[in-house]
Design a protein around this motif. Structure first.
Motif, PDB file in Angstrom:
ATOM      1  N   GLY A 196       0.428  -1.321   0.077  1.00  0.00           N
ATOM      2  CA  GLY A 196      -0.328  -0.073  -0.060  1.00  0.00           C
ATOM      3  C   GLY A 196       1.156   1.736  -0.357  1.00  0.00           C
ATOM      4  N   VAL A 197       2.029   1.267   0.495  1.00  0.00           N
ATOM      5  CA  VAL A 197       2.803   2.437   0.649  1.00  0.00           C
ATOM      6  C   VAL A 197       3.280   2.890  -0.712  1.00  0.00           C
ATOM      7  CG1 VAL A 197       4.912   3.325   2.185  1.00  0.00           C
ATOM      8  CG2 VAL A 197       3.508   2.255   3.323  1.00  0.00           C
ATOM      9  N   ARG A 198       3.670   1.937  -1.551  1.00  0.00           N
ATOM     10  CA  ARG A 198       4.248   1.478  -2.394  1.00  0.00           C
ATOM     11  C   ARG A 198       3.755   2.438  -3.744  1.00  0.00           C
ATOM     12  NH1 ARG A 198       9.284   1.400  -5.133  1.00  0.00           N
ATOM     13  NH2 ARG A 198       8.844   0.417  -8.391  1.00  0.00           N
ATOM     14  N   ALA A 262      16.093   8.474   5.643  1.00  0.00           N
ATOM     15  CA  ALA A 262      14.643   9.603   5.736  1.00  0.00           C
ATOM     16  C   ALA A 262      14.115   9.864   4.209  1.00  0.00           C
ATOM     17  CB  ALA A 262      15.538  11.038   6.168  1.00  0.00           C
ATOM     18  N   LEU A 263      14.929   9.922   3.412  1.00  0.00           N
ATOM     19  CA  LEU A 263      14.103  10.089   1.804  1.00  0.00           C
ATOM     20  C   LEU A 263      12.971   8.585   1.979  1.00  0.00           C
ATOM     21  CD1 LEU A 263      13.764  10.996  -0.935  1.00  0.00           C
ATOM     22  CD2 LEU A 263      15.857   8.858  -1.627  1.00  0.00           C
ATOM     23  N   ASP A 264      13.678   7.609   1.577  1.00  0.00           N
ATOM     24  CA  ASP A 264      12.402   6.767   2.620  1.00  0.00           C
ATOM     25  C   ASP A 264      11.116   7.118   2.885  1.00  0.00           C
ATOM     26  OD1 ASP A 264      13.908   5.217   0.452  1.00  0.00           O
ATOM     27  OD2 ASP A 264      15.384   4.026   2.520  1.00  0.00           O
ATOM     28  N   ARG A 346      13.233  -5.200   0.897  1.00  0.00           N
ATOM     29  CA  ARG A 346      14.284  -4.029   0.985  1.00  0.00           C
ATOM     30  C   ARG A 346      14.672  -3.763  -0.382  1.00  0.00           C
ATOM     31  NH1 ARG A 346      19.761  -7.113   2.201  1.00  0.00           N
ATOM     32  NH2 ARG A 346      19.169  -7.808   0.326  1.00  0.00           N
ATOM     33  N   ASP A 347      14.647  -4.697  -1.562  1.00  0.00           N
ATOM     34  CA  ASP A 347      14.472  -3.897  -2.618  1.00  0.00           C
ATOM     35  C   ASP A 347      13.507  -2.523  -4.121  1.00  0.00           C
ATOM     36  OD1 ASP A 347      16.934  -5.027  -2.092  1.00  0.00           O
ATOM     37  OD2 ASP A 347      16.721  -6.456  -3.606  1.00  0.00           O
ATOM     38  N   LYS A 348      11.934  -3.452  -2.783  1.00  0.00           N
ATOM     39  CA  LYS A 348      11.273  -3.360  -3.891  1.00  0.00           C
ATOM     40  C   LYS A 348       9.800  -1.947  -2.955  1.00  0.00           C
ATOM     41  CE  LYS A 348       6.666  -5.429  -7.002  1.00  0.00           C
ATOM     42  NZ  LYS A 348       6.521  -6.209  -7.096  1.00  0.00           N
ATOM     43  N   TYR A 349      10.019  -2.904  -1.780  1.00  0.00           N
ATOM     44  CA  TYR A 349       9.590  -2.072  -0.999  1.00  0.00           C
ATOM     45  C   TYR A 349      10.190  -1.115   0.528  1.00  0.00           C
ATOM     46  CZ  TYR A 349       5.796  -5.029  -3.050  1.00  0.00           C
ATOM     47  OH  TYR A 349       5.107  -5.396  -4.038  1.00  0.00           O
ATOM     48  N   PRO A 350      11.091  -0.341  -0.035  1.00  0.00           N
ATOM     49  CA  PRO A 350      11.905   0.242   0.568  1.00  0.00           C
ATOM     50  C   PRO A 350      11.153   1.727   1.215  1.00  0.00           C
ATOM     51  CG  PRO A 350      12.710   1.062  -1.471  1.00  0.00           C
ATOM     52  CD  PRO A 350      11.298   0.094  -1.247  1.00  0.00           C
ATOM     53  N   TYR A 351      10.178   1.802   1.059  1.00  0.00           N
ATOM     54  CA  TYR A 351       9.363   2.697   1.965  1.00  0.00           C
ATOM     55  C   TYR A 351       8.925   2.175   2.873  1.00  0.00           C
ATOM     56  CZ  TYR A 351       9.480   4.263  -2.498  1.00  0.00           C
ATOM     57  OH  TYR A 351       9.843   4.211  -4.435  1.00  0.00           O
ATOM     58  N   HIS A 352       9.592   3.386   4.229  1.00  0.00           N
ATOM     59  CA  HIS A 352       9.208   2.718   5.734  1.00  0.00           C
ATOM     60  C   HIS A 352       8.358   4.016   5.967  1.00  0.00           C
ATOM     61  CE1 HIS A 352       9.024   1.573   9.527  1.00  0.00           C
ATOM     62  NE2 HIS A 352       9.840   2.284  10.075  1.00  0.00           N
ATOM     63  N   ASP A 353       6.815   3.745   6.921  1.00  0.00           N
ATOM     64  CA  ASP A 353       5.703   5.004   7.179  1.00  0.00           C
ATOM     65  C   ASP A 353       5.722   4.797   9.048  1.00  0.00           C
ATOM     66  OD1 ASP A 353       4.775   2.694   7.512  1.00  0.00           O
ATOM     67  OD2 ASP A 353       2.719   4.024   6.585  1.00  0.00           O
ATOM     68  N   PHE A 354       6.439   4.345   9.577  1.00  0.00           N
ATOM     69  CA  PHE A 354       6.752   4.474  10.857  1.00  0.00           C
ATOM     70  C   PHE A 354       5.871   2.987  11.674  1.00  0.00           C
ATOM     71  CE2 PHE A 354       9.241   8.451  10.237  1.00  0.00           C
ATOM     72  CZ  PHE A 354      10.002   8.278  10.662  1.00  0.00           C
TER      73      PHE A 354
END
Length: 503
Positions: A196-198, A262-264, A346-354
């Motif tokens: 969902g994040v990606r 921070a970017l992720d 790690r490769d496809k979904y690196p975006y982290h929303d806490f």
């Protein structure tokens, strides 16, 4: 707000084994002549405390017609608590760990499970969704009500569905806002958060790509994503400093530098609220320019980034409830399964929303090393004996993916309200269209069509490159206000449930 204590069995199968204390709150209906009973809230989690939710809802239209009821579920807050011993954080502080670092996630999960077992092992098997639903029925009886009306968010949607399945005679109207997928309990639910994040990041990248003349990050979704990945690689080697001190009225978490992590996180968080998409693009462009010039990020862009990075969504509960309730379903025991998923995520979904997205959502948890056997299977969900309810779902909600809404509506034969082009989690009270439809249902018993839609806050009014020249000239690239002010304004209405009612 009135408060009371309700005593419930620890184990409903063996009531003599002991008791737990539940704290319950109430704000009585403002108009006694229009009173239609009680409306019981749950904020989600698992492990969210709902005791203060009547305070957050006392100005809603439903407060005229219903007693507003909150409670801290078993194990939570002012109810009998389930606590874990403190364990030193051992997980790598990065959104993209190396293979060699995977073992640190495993060690932390195993240590936390052992710490929870030491502190609360005697009651952990009985802290589950089914028993919390049984507690709700005790609360109903203690209030002297034949039926409750129910409004649950996030995990609270599953709790409400379980209550209706176990006690259909005790449930009247029900609203399930931002629903758990009934077939994703529980590991798949975690994995899907990253998907969902990606999806939000990709939607933002497509929008930005249509405005390359404005933002200069690429002329297509693929080009924009390639640009952000190239920037991520640069920031991993050399972060950009943020040239602004933390204001006194801001949280302790104020980033001092803008690195790959921070970017992720910035992309994960900033692409959820659509009105802030232009700010996200402008900050990314400024970070890229600063990185190329080996210069600090401007105070304005740094403050805008901090506004978004400190908008961390629903706080993760730190008691032992989250790490126990999510173990009511079986998890894989083979570490290779987790490590394979971690490489992919790690490769496809690196975006982290806490809130558990990214590689964290694929990593081992306490449930991988569960030290107790659940005393009962998961409750089969059905709606047999109580009225048709509402399910509400945003199509860009990363915490509970959109698919969960239609699936829950189908499982219960409920009506579904879809909120389009929205990354919001928890919509009643924030989205005017949703609030109006829910109020009409709860107060007047009027159901919307079986499948209806609501709009959300619009995307920024930035013309696409193929828009007429006059439209582009009229809009211009300059939005007038600073990046910081625009970020604050766009996020101002996202705080309704970011209160003690949902912490």
């Amino acid at each position: 707000m009135e408060c009371a204590t309700v005593v419930v069995p620890l184990n409903y199968e063996e009531p003599g084994e002991g008791s737990l204390r539940l704290e319950v709150s109430r704000i009585k209906a403002k108009d006694e002549e229009r009173r239609q009973g009680v409306l019981l809230f749950n904020p989600g989690g698992p492990g969210g405390g709902g005791l203060a939710m009547p305070l957050g809802s006392r100005d809603f239209e439903v407060a005229e017609s219903f007693d507003l009821i909150g409670f801290d579920p078993r194990g939570v807050g002012r109810s009998s608590q389930l606590m874990c011993e403190t364990v030193e954080e051992r997980k790598p502080d990065t959104t993209r760990p190396t293979d060699e670092q995977f073992a640190e996630y495993t060690e932390y999960a195993q240590a936390r499970e052992e710490a929870c077992e030491r502190a609360g092992g005697g009651i952990r098997p009985h802290i589950n969704t089914a028993n919390t639903a049984r507690d709700m029925d005790v609360i109903r009886a203690a209030l002297g009500e034949e039926k409750i009306n129910y409004l649950g968010y996030s995990y609270g949607t599953y709790l409400g569905a379980v209550y209706g399945s176990l006690f259909p005679e005790g449930l009247n109207r029900s609203v399930l806002d931002s629903s758990i997928h009934p077939d994703w309990l529980w590991r798949e639910q975690f994995l899907q958060q990253s998907v969902g994040v990606r999806s939000n990041v990709e939607a933002w990248a497509e929008w930005v790509g249509e405005r390359d003349s404005t933002f200069g990050l690429g002329a297509s979704e693929d080009e924009v994503l390639a640009a952000t990945e190239a920037l991520a690689a640069e920031l991993a080697e050399t972060p950009v400093t943020i040239d602004r001190e933390r204001p006194e009225d801001w949280p302790a978490y104020w980033p001092r530098e803008f690195d790959r992590d921070a970017l992720d996180s910035f992309l994960a968080l900033g692409t959820q609220p659509r009105p802030v998409w232009d700010v996200v693009a402008e900050v990314v462009a400024e970070v890229r320019a600063a990185s190329a010039e080996d210069a600090p990020l401007s105070p304005d862009a740094g403050a805008a980034a901090a506004n978004i990075l400190t908008e961390q969504g629903i706080p993760r509960v730190e008691s032992g409830v989250y790490d126990t309730v999510t173990c009511e379903a079986d998890w894989p025991g083979d570490l290779a399964t987790y490590y394979d998923d971690m490489r992919e995520y790690r490769d496809k979904y690196p975006y982290h929303d806490f809130n558990g997205s990214g590689v964290v959502g694929a990593a081992p948890t306490t449930c991988t090393f569960r030290s107790f056997d659940p005393p009962e299977p998961l409750v089969g969900l059905e709606r047999d004996g109580y009225p048709t309810g509402l399910v509400i779902q945003a199509d860009g909600d990363p915490a509970t993916q959109y698919a969960g809404g239609p699936a829950m509506a189908d499982a219960l034969d409920n009506q579904l309200i879809s909120v389009r082009d929205s990354g919001t989690h928890g919509l009643y009270g924030l989205n005017e269209c949703v609030t109006e439809k829910v109020n009409d249902y709860l107060i007047n018993g009027v159901l919307p069509p079986s499948r209806s839609e609501c709009d959300s806050a619009p995307r920024p009014d930035v013309p696409a490159d193929d828009a007429p020249l006059a439209e582009r000239e009229a809009a211009g690239a300059d939005q007038g206000d600073s990046l910081e002010d625009r970020a604050r304004d766009a996020l101002a209405d996202r705080s309704l449930w970011q209160t003690p009612a949902r912490s």
